[in-house]
Design an enzyme around this catalytic site. Structure first.
Site, short mmCIF file in Angstrom:
data_model
loop_
_atom_site.label_atom_id
_atom_site.label_comp_id
_atom_site.label_asym_id
_atom_site.label_seq_id
_atom_site.Cartn_x
_atom_site.Cartn_y
_atom_site.Cartn_z
N ASN A 1 -41.52 0.93 0.15
CA ASN A 1 -41.23 1.11 1.58
C ASN A 1 -40.54 2.45 1.80
O ASN A 1 -40.28 3.19 0.85
CB ASN A 1 -40.40 -0.06 2.11
CG ASN A 1 -39.09 -0.18 1.36
OD1 ASN A 1 -38.25 0.72 1.37
ND2 ASN A 1 -38.93 -1.30 0.65
N ASP B 1 -40.15 -7.90 0.03
CA ASP B 1 -40.14 -9.36 0.17
C ASP B 1 -41.18 -10.02 -0.72
O ASP B 1 -41.03 -11.17 -1.11
CB ASP B 1 -40.42 -9.72 1.64
CG ASP B 1 -39.26 -9.30 2.53
OD1 ASP B 1 -38.11 -9.41 2.07
OD2 ASP B 1 -39.52 -8.84 3.67
N LYS C 1 -56.26 -0.33 -14.58
CA LYS C 1 -56.38 0.22 -13.23
C LYS C 1 -57.51 -0.50 -12.46
O LYS C 1 -58.62 -0.65 -13.00
CB LYS C 1 -56.69 1.72 -13.35
CG LYS C 1 -56.67 2.44 -12.04
CD LYS C 1 -56.92 3.92 -12.26
CE LYS C 1 -57.22 4.58 -10.94
NZ LYS C 1 -57.76 5.91 -11.10
N ASP D 1 -34.49 -13.75 -2.65
CA ASP D 1 -33.55 -12.98 -1.84
C ASP D 1 -32.31 -12.74 -2.71
O ASP D 1 -31.66 -13.67 -3.18
CB ASP D 1 -33.19 -13.77 -0.58
CG ASP D 1 -32.40 -12.91 0.39
OD1 ASP D 1 -32.90 -12.68 1.49
OD2 ASP D 1 -31.29 -12.46 0.04
N ILE D 2 -32.00 -11.45 -2.92
CA ILE D 2 -30.90 -11.11 -3.83
C ILE D 2 -29.57 -11.60 -3.29
O ILE D 2 -28.74 -12.15 -4.03
CB ILE D 2 -30.88 -9.59 -4.09
CG1 ILE D 2 -32.20 -9.17 -4.76
CG2 ILE D 2 -29.69 -9.19 -4.96
CD1 ILE D 2 -32.39 -7.68 -4.93
N PHE E 1 -27.41 -6.14 5.41
CA PHE E 1 -27.94 -5.29 6.47
C PHE E 1 -29.08 -6.02 7.15
O PHE E 1 -29.75 -6.86 6.53
CB PHE E 1 -28.45 -3.97 5.90
CG PHE E 1 -27.37 -2.94 5.71
CD1 PHE E 1 -27.18 -1.93 6.63
CD2 PHE E 1 -26.51 -3.01 4.62
CE1 PHE E 1 -26.18 -0.99 6.47
CE2 PHE E 1 -25.50 -2.08 4.46
CZ PHE E 1 -25.34 -1.06 5.38
N LYS F 1 -29.25 -14.23 10.20
CA LYS F 1 -29.19 -13.84 8.78
C LYS F 1 -27.78 -14.01 8.21
O LYS F 1 -27.60 -14.42 7.07
CB LYS F 1 -29.62 -12.38 8.61
CG LYS F 1 -31.13 -12.25 8.58
CD LYS F 1 -31.62 -10.83 8.57
CE LYS F 1 -33.08 -10.85 9.00
NZ LYS F 1 -33.62 -9.55 9.27
N LYS G 1 -27.76 -16.50 5.09
CA LYS G 1 -27.45 -15.92 3.78
C LYS G 1 -25.97 -16.06 3.42
O LYS G 1 -25.52 -15.51 2.43
CB LYS G 1 -27.86 -14.44 3.75
CG LYS G 1 -29.35 -14.23 4.07
CD LYS G 1 -29.80 -12.80 3.82
CE LYS G 1 -31.24 -12.61 4.31
NZ LYS G 1 -31.96 -11.57 3.61
O1 C5P Z 1 -34.07 -10.96 5.45
P1 C5P Z 1 -33.97 -9.47 5.51
O2 C5P Z 1 -34.81 -8.78 4.49
O3 C5P Z 1 -34.13 -8.88 6.88
O4 C5P Z 1 -32.44 -9.19 5.12
C1 C5P Z 1 -31.96 -7.91 4.88
C2 C5P Z 1 -30.77 -8.02 3.98
O5 C5P Z 1 -31.05 -8.85 2.88
C3 C5P Z 1 -30.38 -6.67 3.39
O6 C5P Z 1 -28.98 -6.67 3.19
C4 C5P Z 1 -31.15 -6.66 2.07
O7 C5P Z 1 -30.54 -5.81 1.12
C5 C5P Z 1 -31.07 -8.11 1.66
N1 C5P Z 1 -32.23 -8.60 0.89
C6 C5P Z 1 -32.03 -9.01 -0.41
N2 C5P Z 1 -33.09 -9.48 -1.14
C7 C5P Z 1 -34.31 -9.57 -0.61
C8 C5P Z 1 -34.52 -9.16 0.72
C9 C5P Z 1 -33.47 -8.67 1.45
O8 C5P Z 1 -30.90 -8.94 -0.90
N3 C5P Z 1 -35.30 -10.04 -1.35
#
Ligand code: C5P
Length: 412
Positions: free
Chosen positions: A210, A279, A289, A306-307, A323, A337, A341
């Site tokens: 991205n 995501d 390839k 999601d981290i 963020f 969020k 989260k």
């Molecule tokens: O759900 P969304 O992607 O909009 O949330 C954004 C926040 O979640 C950011 O702080 C991003 O670093 C974190 N994030 C994450 N792991 C993911 C997707 C987003 O930690 N797989």
């Protein structure tokens, strides 16, 4: 962003081959805004010329107690009061021995004795000289008196031997100095910041990524370091330099970022998820390839963890900041969020139409529980990072206080 604006470092250079690295160190310290006054020993001048340090530091080098002209400008007692830190790099076995015994037989040792400022030494010598009991005793004496000992490192030595005794690299010493001089509210705290994009491989030559530049996360890591935190920056691929005082862990994929974040978060006090994590990843990465045969090609994608959610699962007590980049209903989506989260703070910004991504400026609306909100006005990402870091400290401390107040009070 200068990390040490106007901070004064008296850099003592003594006579070892590593003196040439002190020239680079001078440049690195100047680069981050410090003022550097170089003091050279007689031995040091046999390895590197005075003119080199003079040019790099922009100040005349001091090298003698008996230089009437220099003393007339700033006497050695005044010079001893001038710095925020006395850094001796390289520090030879000889200067370490003389410091340990309180000698004042040249300008540098006199300055150390006449100063009440913090002192740090970066030893550099042959491995056998370093290992000798007498050197180790001298170092132990200095440590007991509060001298900071930076290194030494191990590896190839100029004398052709391999072992412990080589001076730490200039960038490592610079980071040590940043840490030593940081006296902010986050001193003693460990902050972990994720930043940048991730790369999800499709085949050996292609990946999904991205537009994130990592600028906001890097600026935040730097701002937290300047507030005194030890900072681990878990970074996806970017073109940015590691901010001074920050330890960077490089990753590529979301899964690697998640593993590195979990590891770093184990002893963290604050966690900031500023990365633009993919995501989805390819359900299967092609080993070869992918060839263009058909007119259409579908990619099968699978969800990444999601981290923030994973880290929260591992560390329910951690102060966590996320963020949210939104194209509509900013506050509503950000608050969702925040709750989903289990974050302590969420910094939201509008995206789309060229806003935020890969730019040097941004605007943030920060939300927290019970309707907490703060608008950080449109500004450069570095300025915004400083404001957000200050707010993180404010909320982190506000959260820490009630926890303490709950502990049983002593009654008479
Ligand atoms: O759900 P969304 O992607 O909009 O949330 C954004 C926040 O979640 C950011 O702080 C991003 O670093 C974190 N994030 C994450 N792991 C993911 C997707 C987003 O930690 N797989």
């Amino acid at each position: 962003m200068p990390t040490l604006p106007g901070r004064r470092i008296l850099l003592g250079v003594t006579g070892g081959i590593a003196a040439y690295k002190a020239a680079d160190l001078t440049r690195r310290l100047i680069e981050i805004g410090a003022e550097v006054q170089v003091v050279m020993s007689e031995g040091a001048k046999r390895f590197v010329g005075v003119a080199t340090f003079q040019a790099l530091s922009g100040r005349p080098v001091r090298d003698s107690l008996w230089d009437a002209q220099a003393e007339g400008h700033m006497g050695h007692i005044e010079l001893a009061r001038w710095p925020d830190l006395i850094l001796i790099a390289p520090a030879t076995a000889d200067v370490i021995a003389r410091l340990a015994h309180g000698r004042a037989d040249d300008l540098l040792t006199t300055l150390v004795l006449a100063s009440d400022k913090p002192v740090a030494i970066a030893p550099a010598m042959n491995r056998l000289m370093w290992a000798k009991a007498v050197t180790q005793d001298n170092v132990a004496k200095l440590v007991a008196r509060g001298v900071h000992v930076l290194g030494p490192g191990a590896g190839f030595q100029a004398c052709g031997e391999v072992g412990e005794g080589r001076m730490r690299e200039p960038l490592e010493i610079r980071d040590d100095v940043v840490r030593l001089l940081a006296a902010g509210p986050m001193r003693g705290r460990h902050a972990v910041v994720t930043a940048g994009p991730t790369r999800e491989p499709i085949d050996p030559v292609r990946f999904i990524t991205n537009r994130s530049s990592g600028k906001q996360g890097y600026a935040l890591a730097s701002a937290l370091a300047q507030l005194g935190a030890r900072v681990t920056l878990v970074s996806g691929p970017t073109n940015l330099a590691v901010p001074a005082g920050v330890m960077r862990v490089d990753v590529e994929t979301a899964q690697q970022m998640c593993d590195a974040a979990l590891k770093a978060a184990a002893d963290a006090d604050v966690f900031v998820g500023a990365a633009a994590v993919a995501d989805y990843r390819a359900a299967e990465v092609a080993r070869e390839k992918i060839k263009k045969k058909a007119d259409r090609l579908s990619l099968d994608l699978t969800r990444n963890d999601d981290i923030l959610v994973r880290v929260r699962g591992a560390r329910p007590d951690l102060f966590m900041v996320g963020f949210a980049a939104e194209t509509e209903k900013l506050e509503q989506h950000a608050r969702e969020k925040l709750e989903k989260k289990k974050l302590d703070l969420i910094a939201a910004n509008w995206v789309g139409g060229g806003r935020a991504f890969d730019r040097d400026d941004n605007q943030l609306n920060v939300f927290w529980s019970a309707g907490g909100v703060r608008e950080l006005a449109h500004a450069g990402k570095e300025q915004l990072a400083r404001e957000l870091a200050a707010l993180i400290v404010e909320r982190f401390q506000a959260r820490a206080v009630p926890a303490k107040a709950k502990s049983p009070q002593k009654t008479k």
